[in-house]
Design a protein around this motif. Structure first.
Motif, PDB file in Angstrom:
ATOM      1  N   VAL A  21       9.484  18.262  -2.018  1.00  0.00           N
ATOM      2  CA  VAL A  21       9.414  17.788  -0.635  1.00  0.00           C
ATOM      3  C   VAL A  21      10.676  18.212   0.112  1.00  0.00           C
ATOM      4  CG1 VAL A  21       9.362  15.736   0.852  1.00  0.00           C
ATOM      5  CG2 VAL A  21       7.883  15.847  -1.174  1.00  0.00           C
ATOM      6  N   ASP A  22      11.832  17.991  -0.511  1.00  0.00           N
ATOM      7  CA  ASP A  22      13.107  18.364   0.115  1.00  0.00           C
ATOM      8  C   ASP A  22      13.187  19.870   0.367  1.00  0.00           C
ATOM      9  OD1 ASP A  22      13.736  15.693  -0.028  1.00  0.00           O
ATOM     10  OD2 ASP A  22      15.291  15.924  -1.563  1.00  0.00           O
ATOM     11  N   THR A  23      12.708  20.659  -0.579  1.00  0.00           N
ATOM     12  CA  THR A  23      12.704  22.115  -0.426  1.00  0.00           C
ATOM     13  C   THR A  23      11.894  22.520   0.800  1.00  0.00           C
ATOM     14  OG1 THR A  23      13.008  22.498  -2.791  1.00  0.00           O
ATOM     15  CG2 THR A  23      12.021  24.302  -1.524  1.00  0.00           C
ATOM     16  N   ILE A  24      10.743  21.902   0.962  1.00  0.00           N
ATOM     17  CA  ILE A  24       9.877  22.204   2.102  1.00  0.00           C
ATOM     18  C   ILE A  24      10.558  21.824   3.417  1.00  0.00           C
ATOM     19  CG2 ILE A  24       7.749  21.452   3.265  1.00  0.00           C
ATOM     20  CD1 ILE A  24       6.508  21.309   0.397  1.00  0.00           C
ATOM     21  N   ILE A  25      11.130  20.639   3.464  1.00  0.00           N
ATOM     22  CA  ILE A  25      11.776  20.183   4.701  1.00  0.00           C
ATOM     23  C   ILE A  25      12.980  21.056   5.035  1.00  0.00           C
ATOM     24  CG2 ILE A  25      12.969  18.267   5.837  1.00  0.00           C
ATOM     25  CD1 ILE A  25      11.165  16.371   4.155  1.00  0.00           C
ATOM     26  N   CYS A  26      13.757  21.405   4.042  1.00  0.00           N
ATOM     27  CA  CYS A  26      14.920  22.277   4.273  1.00  0.00           C
ATOM     28  C   CYS A  26      14.478  23.662   4.740  1.00  0.00           C
ATOM     29  CB  CYS A  26      15.776  22.367   3.013  1.00  0.00           C
ATOM     30  SG  CYS A  26      16.636  20.827   2.616  1.00  0.00           S
ATOM     31  N   TRP A  27      13.411  24.187   4.156  1.00  0.00           N
ATOM     32  CA  TRP A  27      12.884  25.490   4.569  1.00  0.00           C
ATOM     33  C   TRP A  27      12.453  25.443   6.039  1.00  0.00           C
ATOM     34  CZ3 TRP A  27       8.007  26.781   6.426  1.00  0.00           C
ATOM     35  CH2 TRP A  27       7.726  28.142   6.537  1.00  0.00           C
ATOM     36  N   LEU A  28      11.754  24.382   6.413  1.00  0.00           N
ATOM     37  CA  LEU A  28      11.235  24.278   7.779  1.00  0.00           C
ATOM     38  C   LEU A  28      12.343  24.094   8.809  1.00  0.00           C
ATOM     39  CD1 LEU A  28       8.753  24.030   9.676  1.00  0.00           C
ATOM     40  CD2 LEU A  28       8.821  21.568   9.225  1.00  0.00           C
ATOM     41  N   THR A  29      13.354  23.294   8.485  1.00  0.00           N
ATOM     42  CA  THR A  29      14.351  22.873   9.474  1.00  0.00           C
ATOM     43  C   THR A  29      15.691  23.598   9.404  1.00  0.00           C
ATOM     44  OG1 THR A  29      15.178  21.151   8.007  1.00  0.00           O
ATOM     45  CG2 THR A  29      13.396  20.543   9.540  1.00  0.00           C
ATOM     46  N   GLY A  30      16.008  24.170   8.268  1.00  0.00           N
ATOM     47  CA  GLY A  30      17.324  24.784   8.096  1.00  0.00           C
ATOM     48  C   GLY A  30      18.389  23.801   7.644  1.00  0.00           C
ATOM     49  N   TYR A  31      18.017  22.524   7.464  1.00  0.00           N
ATOM     50  CA  TYR A  31      18.979  21.550   6.946  1.00  0.00           C
ATOM     51  C   TYR A  31      19.334  21.877   5.499  1.00  0.00           C
ATOM     52  CZ  TYR A  31      18.258  18.152  10.764  1.00  0.00           C
ATOM     53  OH  TYR A  31      18.211  17.522  11.975  1.00  0.00           O
ATOM     54  N   SER A  32      20.582  21.587   5.119  1.00  0.00           N
ATOM     55  CA  SER A  32      20.957  21.639   3.709  1.00  0.00           C
ATOM     56  C   SER A  32      20.434  20.359   3.050  1.00  0.00           C
ATOM     57  CB  SER A  32      22.480  21.703   3.560  1.00  0.00           C
ATOM     58  OG  SER A  32      23.054  20.464   3.975  1.00  0.00           O
ATOM     59  N   ALA A  73      18.057  19.998  14.115  1.00  0.00           N
ATOM     60  CA  ALA A  73      17.822  20.938  13.008  1.00  0.00           C
ATOM     61  C   ALA A  73      18.596  22.230  13.252  1.00  0.00           C
ATOM     62  CB  ALA A  73      16.342  21.231  12.870  1.00  0.00           C
ATOM     63  N   PRO A  74      19.273  22.723  12.218  1.00  0.00           N
ATOM     64  CA  PRO A  74      20.064  23.947  12.376  1.00  0.00           C
ATOM     65  C   PRO A  74      19.241  25.159  12.830  1.00  0.00           C
ATOM     66  CG  PRO A  74      20.677  22.824  10.361  1.00  0.00           C
ATOM     67  CD  PRO A  74      19.473  22.114  10.896  1.00  0.00           C
ATOM     68  N   ALA A  75      18.056  25.331  12.247  1.00  0.00           N
ATOM     69  CA  ALA A  75      17.240  26.497  12.606  1.00  0.00           C
ATOM     70  C   ALA A  75      15.820  26.303  12.092  1.00  0.00           C
ATOM     71  CB  ALA A  75      17.837  27.760  12.011  1.00  0.00           C
ATOM     72  N   ILE A  76      14.877  26.179  13.000  1.00  0.00           N
ATOM     73  CA  ILE A  76      13.481  26.104  12.585  1.00  0.00           C
ATOM     74  C   ILE A  76      13.095  27.467  12.015  1.00  0.00           C
ATOM     75  CG2 ILE A  76      11.091  25.756  13.353  1.00  0.00           C
ATOM     76  CD1 ILE A  76      12.822  23.197  13.328  1.00  0.00           C
ATOM     77  N   ASN A  77      12.460  27.458  10.860  1.00  0.00           N
ATOM     78  CA  ASN A  77      12.121  28.698  10.177  1.00  0.00           C
ATOM     79  C   ASN A  77      11.233  29.582  11.065  1.00  0.00           C
ATOM     80  OD1 ASN A  77      10.685  30.554   8.286  1.00  0.00           O
ATOM     81  ND2 ASN A  77      12.022  29.500   6.835  1.00  0.00           N
ATOM     82  N   PRO A  78      11.568  30.864  11.173  1.00  0.00           N
ATOM     83  CA  PRO A  78      10.773  31.754  12.022  1.00  0.00           C
ATOM     84  C   PRO A  78       9.355  31.996  11.492  1.00  0.00           C
ATOM     85  CG  PRO A  78      12.481  32.987  10.867  1.00  0.00           C
ATOM     86  CD  PRO A  78      12.729  31.536  10.593  1.00  0.00           C
ATOM     87  N   ASN A  79       9.099  31.681  10.236  1.00  0.00           N
ATOM     88  CA  ASN A  79       7.771  31.890   9.663  1.00  0.00           C
ATOM     89  C   ASN A  79       6.807  30.741   9.936  1.00  0.00           C
ATOM     90  OD1 ASN A  79       8.413  34.403   8.662  1.00  0.00           O
ATOM     91  ND2 ASN A  79       9.080  33.610   6.685  1.00  0.00           N
ATOM     92  N   THR A  80       7.195  29.802  10.800  1.00  0.00           N
ATOM     93  CA  THR A  80       6.288  28.693  11.098  1.00  0.00           C
ATOM     94  C   THR A  80       4.998  29.186  11.744  1.00  0.00           C
ATOM     95  OG1 THR A  80       7.381  28.271  13.218  1.00  0.00           O
ATOM     96  CG2 THR A  80       8.094  26.941  11.330  1.00  0.00           C
ATOM     97  N   SER A  81       5.032  30.326  12.384  1.00  0.00           N
ATOM     98  CA  SER A  81       3.813  30.856  13.009  1.00  0.00           C
ATOM     99  C   SER A  81       2.742  31.185  11.968  1.00  0.00           C
ATOM    100  CB  SER A  81       4.133  32.098  13.838  1.00  0.00           C
ATOM    101  OG  SER A  81       4.651  33.118  13.002  1.00  0.00           O
ATOM    102  N   GLN A  82       3.149  31.280  10.694  1.00  0.00           N
ATOM    103  CA  GLN A  82       2.196  31.543   9.621  1.00  0.00           C
ATOM    104  C   GLN A  82       1.522  30.267   9.112  1.00  0.00           C
ATOM    105  OE1 GLN A  82       3.997  33.854   6.497  1.00  0.00           O
ATOM    106  NE2 GLN A  82       5.004  35.209   7.946  1.00  0.00           N
ATOM    107  N   ILE A  83       1.990  29.106   9.581  1.00  0.00           N
ATOM    108  CA  ILE A  83       1.394  27.838   9.159  1.00  0.00           C
ATOM    109  C   ILE A  83       0.144  27.611   9.992  1.00  0.00           C
ATOM    110  CG2 ILE A  83       1.710  25.344   8.913  1.00  0.00           C
ATOM    111  CD1 ILE A  83       4.777  25.918   8.828  1.00  0.00           C
ATOM    112  N   LYS A  84      -0.980  27.558   9.303  1.00  0.00           N
ATOM    113  CA  LYS A  84      -2.257  27.393   9.985  1.00  0.00           C
ATOM    114  C   LYS A  84      -3.068  26.348   9.240  1.00  0.00           C
ATOM    115  CE  LYS A  84      -2.259  32.126  11.701  1.00  0.00           C
ATOM    116  NZ  LYS A  84      -1.321  31.856  12.716  1.00  0.00           N
ATOM    117  N   GLY A  85      -3.970  25.716   9.951  1.00  0.00           N
ATOM    118  CA  GLY A  85      -4.840  24.744   9.319  1.00  0.00           C
ATOM    119  C   GLY A  85      -4.978  23.500  10.167  1.00  0.00           C
ATOM    120  N   VAL A  86      -5.636  22.508   9.584  1.00  0.00           N
ATOM    121  CA  VAL A  86      -5.983  21.300  10.317  1.00  0.00           C
ATOM    122  C   VAL A  86      -5.215  20.101   9.769  1.00  0.00           C
ATOM    123  CG1 VAL A  86      -7.884  19.750  10.917  1.00  0.00           C
ATOM    124  CG2 VAL A  86      -8.280  22.210  10.800  1.00  0.00           C
TER     125      VAL A  86
END
Length: 116
Positions: free
Chosen positions: A32-43, A64-77
């Motif tokens: 869970v922490d890995t996912i949140i850190c990936w999305l937000t850029g937080y350590s 958040a330090p930096a929202i991951n630029p790959n968020t545009s690849q997140i798709k779904g409901v």
């Protein structure tokens, strides 16, 4: 729930629910922490700090330090709404996080969740 209402939810309250959801499906808090850190850029240290204080989602994402630029690849409901079609940027970030946690709980590998 309106965009304003969802952004005022406390991250501090929702974070343990994300962890519980993952653990019920034999996943870990670390994932869970890995996912949140990936999305937000937080350590991990910054994430631990934010999980311990009363901070709402609006402030959590604003800081958040930096929202991951790959968020545009997140798709779904999520909650019956396609995350890629959400117009409000804050609501979309929150729903991206919800979607990623859902993917974790459904057994998807971390590499796929993190769009690698």
């Amino acid at each position: 729930m309106s965009a304003r209402e969802i952004s005022k939810l406390l991250f501090t309250t929702v974070y343990p629910l994300y962890v519980q959801k993952a653990e019920r499906k034999n996943r870990t808090k670390e994932e869970v922490d890995t996912i949140i850190c990936w999305l937000t850029g937080y350590s991990r240290e910054q994430l631990s700090h934010h999980a311990a204080i009363n901070i709402d989602f609006q402030s959590f994402f604003d800081q958040a330090p930096a929202i991951n630029p790959n968020t545009s690849q997140i798709k779904g409901v999520v909650c019956g709404i396609r995350v890629e079609d959400i117009q409000d940027p804050m609501t979309q970030k929150i729903r991206y996080l919800d979607k990623l946690i859902d993917e974790l709980a459904k057994g998807k590998s971390i590499d796929k969740i993190l769009r690698q």
